[in-house]
Design an enzyme around this catalytic site. Structure first.
Site, mmCIF file in Angstrom:
data_model
loop_
_atom_site.group_PDB
_atom_site.id
_atom_site.type_symbol
_atom_site.label_atom_id
_atom_site.label_comp_id
_atom_site.label_asym_id
_atom_site.label_seq_id
_atom_site.Cartn_x
_atom_site.Cartn_y
_atom_site.Cartn_z
ATOM 1 C CD GLU A 111 35.100 44.043 48.172
ATOM 2 O OE1 GLU A 111 34.811 42.894 48.551
ATOM 3 O OE2 GLU A 111 35.320 44.993 48.938
ATOM 4 C CG ASP A 112 39.528 42.281 46.917
ATOM 5 O OD1 ASP A 112 38.993 43.390 47.026
ATOM 6 O OD2 ASP A 112 39.618 41.463 47.843
#
Ligand code: MN
Length: 736
Positions: A90-91
């Site tokens: 996600e990051d």
């Protein structure tokens, strides 16, 4: 780019936590290969490098803490590795493909599941939400480690929530209370649920949190002293009885206190289980023995003994609960359970990971089956709000325990009805349910079931669910089964009703619908942007288009030949049309709201008269039957809500009109009675059509049929007759 000094500080901090993680893992699982964890740590460190959290800490601290929570749950190296990697896709620039290549299918699969859940914004009301939630549920069913990591993730985020802005805090905390704490609860993970709830409460309602906190805090010191005294008495008595058990005491958690105060509208002093003892024994027999000992020492509070050993909660929680009152008048709760039950109460589904990896035990299977059911039940729900609200109900049921006539336990949410019960037994039992007996007595379908009720469902083959049931049922299973059924059948009925309406309309122009060509129907359907003639019929049935309007398009000439052309025709469907009733009772008009020229007649079962509340019901081929709203046929027999239409009496246009109404007068059989009755009736200028009298044992029943103008007229006559001495009662007979 972080400075060297910062990088160094980061390393010291995270390396310390990583060592702690490895230490715990070695203690929990001495035989496991921990290389996967080391590799995941290094990978995560590399990709999160330079990122910081709102707290200013290096980002890496977060996946590390999540992994530590998972280690505390005694999870396996695959889960720990996935925990360390859970935010990397996600990051950071990492993809699932990278994870799969480096860590294998299992880790990649779990990380993918967690990433999907993280993308869900539970607070928005978007169309996609139902789908997202369903995805989450499916991910949970797929591999329970996904949700355990998500819970660990949420727990750490909640523990560090103070660093976010107030509105972010509140949103995340609310979501925690709505979704994550209940999921932990349903998975039997009491410990995590407790912490999530107290943290959620603190940020959602800071003032309430403080107030409850103060009230509980003020009682903590005396409470602890009190519990210490109780503990001593208890240890002595257990020793005398030769029972070895662990005795713990606790003060109720703030969120639980808060909910209790709200639910029961009481003060903190009145919370029976603010103080509680927990006794952990070696066997089930000992549990019951301890219960006996306790009731011997202290007076039990009636109605507060709960045997969750014999009847586990849906999340498989097992324990004996009782509330007793001490010599000094202080109530407290005692929970008695075995070691194994205690572990299950605290750790739930995670408890088993300690002993083995991979496939779950039979008990876990039972917990997972709840998830599978939720997924199955939600399959037919398209409205996201609906999905969320039913999910919330299912996540936090407050159970009632009911029984089948054969003694099988059926656990239902609080306020459940016989319909919920029926759908829990079987979908078909639900669909065909027409009534219920509770403890041998007939009850209405909206009856609220209580614990201990023995419920017998009465079914009738061919019976169908009603839309009204949606307002009654409590469980999402029942709700979704009913909705699904309605969705499938509603359209069929709409088409049928649409066809009926247009046939009726066509008949007025002496056109048989058969003469209308299929291609004309198709053309008109296309004009309305619809695919098929059936869609057009359904549209009429649903009330979207007026039959007259559609017919005019089908047979353009028809609009010219209208025998009683309605000046409101341009209004289309809302046009109001009057129909004359058959028979010799004058012109009695009923308006039919929202429908064109319908054949309307008064239902013979209740013969409504002007002024009564009425309801229309589209019959098969006979037009619209108008019933009195309290006609038992309306409530009992006419189950298809789609066929109900609103009707109202047309404004009185001055034309005299009347309806035959039959009354029975119950009176003494005395001389002159009949004469007096007929006199009261004639005085009100009412025509008497027929009189019949039967007498027996000095009593008489006199049946009269009168021409009645409206409800007021009827009430005046009934009132007048009732005043005659010797008249006991006057009843209107719905049937003539
Ligand atoms: Mn995270």
């Amino acid at each position: 780019m972080a400075s060297l000094r910062e990088q160094f500080a980061t390393n010291v901090l995270t390396v310390t936590r990583f060592r702690e993680l490895m230490r715990r893992m070695r203690a929990n699982r001495p035989n496991d290969d921990l290389e996967l964890i080391r590799k995941a740590y290094e990978f995560s460190q590399k990709y999160h490098a330079g990122q910081t959290r709102a707290s200013g800490e290096p980002y890496l601290a977060h996946p590390l803490e999540v992994a530590l929570v998972l280690a505390e749950m005694k999870m396996d190296p695959v889960a720990i590795a996935a925990g360390l990697l859970h935010d990397s896709v996600e990051d950071t620039s990492v993809t699932i493909v990278d994870i799969r290549k480096e860590f294998g299918e299992q880790v990649a699969h779990i990380v993918e599941g967690v990433t999907k859940i993280s993308a869900i914004d539970f607070a928005t009301r978007e169309e996609q939400q139902a789908e997202n939630l369903r995805k989450m549920m499916l991910a949970m069913v797929d591999d329970i480690r996904v949700v355990l990591i998500k819970l660990a993730d949420r727990l750490h985020n909640m523990r560090t929530l103070e660093h976010l802005s107030p509105d972010r805090r509140e949103k995340i905390a609310q979501e925690t209370l709505d979704i994550y704490a209940p999921i932990a609860h349903r998975l039997g993970m009491g410990k995590i649920r407790g912490e999530l709830e107290d943290l959620g409460f603190r940020y959602v309602d800071p003032i309430g949190y403080e107030q409850v906190g103060e009230a509980v805090e003020a009682r903590r010191k005396p409470g602890e002293a009190f519990l210490a005294r109780v503990e001593e008495v208890l240890r002595d008595k257990l020793g005398e009885a030769g029972i070895t058990a662990k005795v713990e005491s606790r003060i109720k958690r703030l969120y639980s206190v808060h909910k209790k105060l709200l639910r029961q509208r009481i003060a903190v002093e009145q919370v029976y289980d603010l103080y509680a003892m927990r006794i952990i024994t070696h066997s089930v027999q000992d549990c019951y023995a301890v219960l006996g000992i306790i009731h011997n020492i202290w007076r039990p509070v009636p109605g507060r003994i709960k045997d969750f050993i014999a009847m586990p909660r849906p999340n498989l929680y097992q324990s004996l609960h009782t509330s007793v009152i001490s010599e000094e008048g202080q109530p407290f709760e005692v929970q008695i359970r075995t070691e194994e039950m205690h572990k299950m109460a605290e750790e739930g589904i995670a408890a088993h990971w300690k002993y083995k990896d991979g496939p779950v035990s039979a008990l876990d299977e039972q917990r997972l089956s709840w998830l599978r059911q939720v997924v199955e039940w939600q399959r037919d729900v398209s409205d996201p709000n609906e999905f969320l609200s039913t999910l919330k109900i299912d996540l936090y049921p407050e159970e009632v325990y009911t029984f089948t006539p054969k003694g099988k336990v059926v656990v239902l949410a609080r306020d459940s009805t016989p319909i919920d019960f029926a759908y829990t037994i079987h979908t078909e039992v639900g669909h065909t349910c027409v009534g219920a007996k509770v403890n041998g007595r007939m009850v209405p379908l909206r009856f609220k079931l209580h614990s201990g009720d023995i419920v017998e469902i009465i079914t009738q083959p061919g019976h169908k669910p009603s839309r009204d049931w949606l307002g009654i049922v409590k469980s999402s299973r029942a709700r979704n089964k009913i909705k699904h059924w309605l969705n499938v059948h509603q359209r069929e009925r709409a088409i049928e009703i649409g066809r009926k309406l247009i046939e009726k309309e066509a008949r007025k122009y002496r056109i048989a619908l058969k003469e209308v060509k299929e291609e004309d129907l198709q053309r008109v359907a296309s004009d309305y942007g619809l695919g098929r003639p059936d869609d057009l019929m359904a549209g009429i049935g649903y009330g979207k288009f007026a039959a007259r309007q559609i017919l005019a398009k089908l047979i353009p000439s028809s609009s010219g030949q209208v025998p009683d052309a309605d000046s409101n025709a341009s209004e289309g469907f809302v046009s109001v049309v009057r129909r004359v009733f058959g028979g010799d009772h004058g012109a009695n008009a009923i308006r039919v709201k929202g429908h064109g020229d319908l054949l309307v007649y008064r239902a013979k079962c209740c013969n409504p008269i002007r002024g009564e509340n009425i309801i229309g019901y589209v019959t098969r081929g006979k037009g619209v039957a108008v019933h009195s709203q309290n006609c038992s046929n309306v409530t009992n027999l006419l189950y298809e809500p789609e066929r109900k239409i609103d009707v109202e009496w047309a404004t009185d246009d001055g034309t005299p009109s009347s309806y035959p109404v039959k009354l029975t007068v119950y009176c003494d059989d005395r001389f002159g009675m009949l004469k007096q009755i007929t006199a009261v009736i004639s005085d009100s200028r009412t025509n008497i059509r027929n009189v019949e009298a039967r007498t027996a044992n000095g009593r008489a029943n006199i049946d009269v049929i009168l021409d009645i103008a409206d409800l007021q007229h009827l009430e005046n006559i009934i009132g007048g007759v009732r005043k005659i001495p010797g008249v006991h009662d006057v009843q209107r007979l719905k049937k003539i």
